[in-house]
Design a protein around this motif. Structure first.
Motif, mmCIF file in Angstrom:
data_model
loop_
_atom_site.group_PDB
_atom_site.id
_atom_site.type_symbol
_atom_site.label_atom_id
_atom_site.label_comp_id
_atom_site.label_asym_id
_atom_site.label_seq_id
_atom_site.Cartn_x
_atom_site.Cartn_y
_atom_site.Cartn_z
ATOM 1 N N CYS A 191 0.833 -1.207 0.000
ATOM 2 C CA CYS A 191 0.000 0.000 0.000
ATOM 3 C C CYS A 191 0.866 1.255 0.000
ATOM 4 N N LYS A 192 1.904 1.261 0.815
ATOM 5 C CA LYS A 192 2.781 2.422 0.906
ATOM 6 C C LYS A 192 3.488 2.669 -0.417
ATOM 7 N N ALA A 193 3.996 1.596 -1.035
ATOM 8 C CA ALA A 193 4.686 1.740 -2.317
ATOM 9 C C ALA A 193 3.733 2.230 -3.405
ATOM 10 N N LEU A 194 2.506 1.712 -3.381
ATOM 11 C CA LEU A 194 1.526 2.108 -4.390
ATOM 12 C C LEU A 194 1.083 3.553 -4.177
ATOM 13 N N MET A 195 0.935 3.969 -2.929
ATOM 14 C CA MET A 195 0.566 5.353 -2.642
ATOM 15 C C MET A 195 1.626 6.311 -3.166
ATOM 16 N N THR A 196 2.886 5.990 -2.949
ATOM 17 C CA THR A 196 3.966 6.835 -3.472
ATOM 18 C C THR A 196 3.902 6.906 -4.985
ATOM 19 N N PHE A 197 3.701 5.778 -5.637
ATOM 20 C CA PHE A 197 3.613 5.736 -7.098
ATOM 21 C C PHE A 197 2.435 6.553 -7.598
ATOM 22 N N VAL A 198 1.291 6.446 -6.921
ATOM 23 C CA VAL A 198 0.076 7.150 -7.364
ATOM 24 C C VAL A 198 0.313 8.658 -7.449
ATOM 25 N N PHE A 199 0.949 9.229 -6.443
ATOM 26 C CA PHE A 199 1.130 10.680 -6.463
ATOM 27 C C PHE A 199 2.238 11.102 -7.427
ATOM 28 N N GLU A 200 3.231 10.258 -7.607
ATOM 29 C CA GLU A 200 4.231 10.543 -8.640
ATOM 30 C C GLU A 200 3.601 10.463 -10.022
ATOM 31 N N THR A 219 -10.069 18.597 -5.754
ATOM 32 C CA THR A 219 -9.953 17.884 -4.481
ATOM 33 C C THR A 219 -10.425 16.438 -4.561
ATOM 34 N N ARG A 220 -11.060 16.044 -5.663
ATOM 35 C CA ARG A 220 -11.429 14.648 -5.868
ATOM 36 C C ARG A 220 -11.070 14.297 -7.298
ATOM 37 N N TRP A 221 -10.240 13.287 -7.476
ATOM 38 C CA TRP A 221 -9.824 12.927 -8.826
ATOM 39 C C TRP A 221 -9.711 11.415 -8.963
ATOM 40 N N ASP A 222 -9.893 10.992 -10.193
ATOM 41 C CA ASP A 222 -9.980 9.575 -10.545
ATOM 42 C C ASP A 222 -8.988 9.352 -11.690
ATOM 43 N N MET A 223 -7.947 8.580 -11.437
ATOM 44 C CA MET A 223 -6.858 8.425 -12.401
ATOM 45 C C MET A 223 -6.705 6.964 -12.810
ATOM 46 N N ARG A 224 -6.608 6.737 -14.089
ATOM 47 C CA ARG A 224 -6.319 5.390 -14.589
ATOM 48 C C ARG A 224 -4.876 5.020 -14.253
ATOM 49 N N LEU A 225 -4.646 3.752 -13.989
ATOM 50 C CA LEU A 225 -3.300 3.309 -13.631
ATOM 51 C C LEU A 225 -2.706 2.430 -14.726
ATOM 52 N N PRO A 226 -1.459 2.684 -15.084
ATOM 53 C CA PRO A 226 -0.769 1.790 -16.021
ATOM 54 C C PRO A 226 -0.273 0.557 -15.291
ATOM 55 N N LEU A 227 0.016 -0.494 -16.031
ATOM 56 C CA LEU A 227 0.534 -1.715 -15.406
ATOM 57 C C LEU A 227 2.037 -1.601 -15.195
ATOM 58 N N ALA A 228 2.422 -0.591 -14.420
ATOM 59 C CA ALA A 228 3.815 -0.426 -14.012
ATOM 60 C C ALA A 228 4.162 -1.549 -13.030
ATOM 61 N N PRO A 229 5.450 -1.810 -12.805
ATOM 62 C CA PRO A 229 5.824 -2.913 -11.917
ATOM 63 C C PRO A 229 5.159 -2.881 -10.548
ATOM 64 N N VAL A 230 5.064 -1.719 -9.911
ATOM 65 C CA VAL A 230 4.463 -1.646 -8.585
ATOM 66 C C VAL A 230 2.969 -1.968 -8.641
ATOM 67 N N VAL A 231 2.312 -1.585 -9.721
ATOM 68 C CA VAL A 231 0.887 -1.893 -9.889
ATOM 69 C C VAL A 231 0.707 -3.385 -10.161
ATOM 70 N N HIS A 232 1.568 -3.927 -11.013
ATOM 71 C CA HIS A 232 1.514 -5.359 -11.315
ATOM 72 C C HIS A 232 1.718 -6.182 -10.046
ATOM 73 N N ASP A 233 2.680 -5.779 -9.218
ATOM 74 C CA ASP A 233 2.940 -6.508 -7.975
ATOM 75 C C ASP A 233 1.724 -6.446 -7.047
ATOM 76 N N ALA A 234 1.069 -5.281 -6.989
ATOM 77 C CA ALA A 234 -0.115 -5.133 -6.148
ATOM 78 C C ALA A 234 -1.241 -6.045 -6.627
ATOM 79 N N LEU A 235 -1.443 -6.100 -7.935
ATOM 80 C CA LEU A 235 -2.483 -6.968 -8.486
ATOM 81 C C LEU A 235 -2.179 -8.434 -8.213
ATOM 82 N N SER A 236 -0.921 -8.810 -8.365
ATOM 83 C CA SER A 236 -0.538 -10.196 -8.102
ATOM 84 C C SER A 236 -0.835 -10.580 -6.657
ATOM 85 N N GLU A 237 -0.576 -9.663 -5.749
ATOM 86 C CA GLU A 237 -0.837 -9.918 -4.336
ATOM 87 C C GLU A 237 -2.340 -10.005 -4.059
ATOM 88 N N LEU A 238 -3.109 -9.093 -4.641
ATOM 89 C CA LEU A 238 -4.547 -9.043 -4.394
ATOM 90 C C LEU A 238 -5.285 -10.232 -4.990
#
Length: 226
Positions: free
Chosen positions: A14-23, A61-80
């Protein structure tokens, strides 16, 4: 129509994904500023209201962003989506038609302090889409947690809601998704729900994943990916 899945994802992920999201948000904003035609490819404006009291130059103040299948996202999906008994993956597999289910949407919805509430809505009129929200940080009552109306994943409920929303909401039972880090909520996308106002001084970020049942053509039902 809705169930909580505790500790669906680890705190470290979660922490790694949160950092990636804002970057990624900063990168996408820069791309859109350079080429406004990219806005619809990077962000969705579906169910992302602005406070009517805010000026046109006020920050989003409210935004909805599509996510690419970057490594950190792929790892999160694999875990989930590991498929272990009781996991989010097992839930999706049971509900969305097994391993033939289509990954329909993948993104993050973020509610900054001061974000307005969403209107109550459902994402699909028929049983075809199943969605999970995963908390990337703790979600407390003042952060505007998602509010679900259990048992509203039926055409009867939708018809009653659309005929007289105020009366329906006055009588309906509701449940706020208060979540710990990495907790998930899995729901039938027909269930009525909304994001609440963020009255805290903290940012709320939810990873969202939606799968489509392979036996149903969502686009024929008028449901677009966003």
């Amino acid at each position: 129509g809705v169930v909580k899945v505790p500790e669906a994802m680890s705190g470290d992920t979660c922490k790694a994904l949160m950092t990636f999201v804002f970057e990624e948000r900063d990168r996408c904003v820069a791309e859109v500023e350079a080429d406004p035609s990219l806005l619809g490819d990077r962000f969705s404006d579906v169910q992302t209201p602005r406070d009517p009291r805010a000026g046109k130059d006020a920050p989003t103040t409210r935004w909805d962003m599509r996510l690419p299948l970057a490594p950190v996202v792929h790892d999160a999906l694999s875990e989930l989506l590991s498929g272990a008994p009781g996991s989010l993956g097992a839930g999706f597999e049971a509900l969305a038609g097994g391993r033939g289910a289509e990954l329909w949407e993948l993104g993050v919805v973020v509610s900054e302090p001061g974000a307005a509430a969403q209107r109550v809505h459902f994402d699909a009129p028929e049983r075809c889409l199943f969605t999970a929200f995963v908390a990337l940080q703790e979600v407390t009552p003042d952060m505007g947690p998602t509010v679900f109306l259990p048992g509203t994943n039926t055409q009867v409920a939708h018809h009653r809601f659309e005929a007289n929303p105020a009366a329906f909401l006055r009588d309906a039972a509701c449940s706020a998704a208060l979540l710990g880090v990495g907790d998930a909520v899995l729901y039938d996308s027909r269930v009525l729900h909304c994001g609440g106002p963020n009255n805290s001084d903290k940012t709320r970020a939810l990873l969202y994943i939606t799968f489509r049942h392979p036996d149903v053509n969502a686009q024929q039902l008028g449901i677009d990916q966003h």
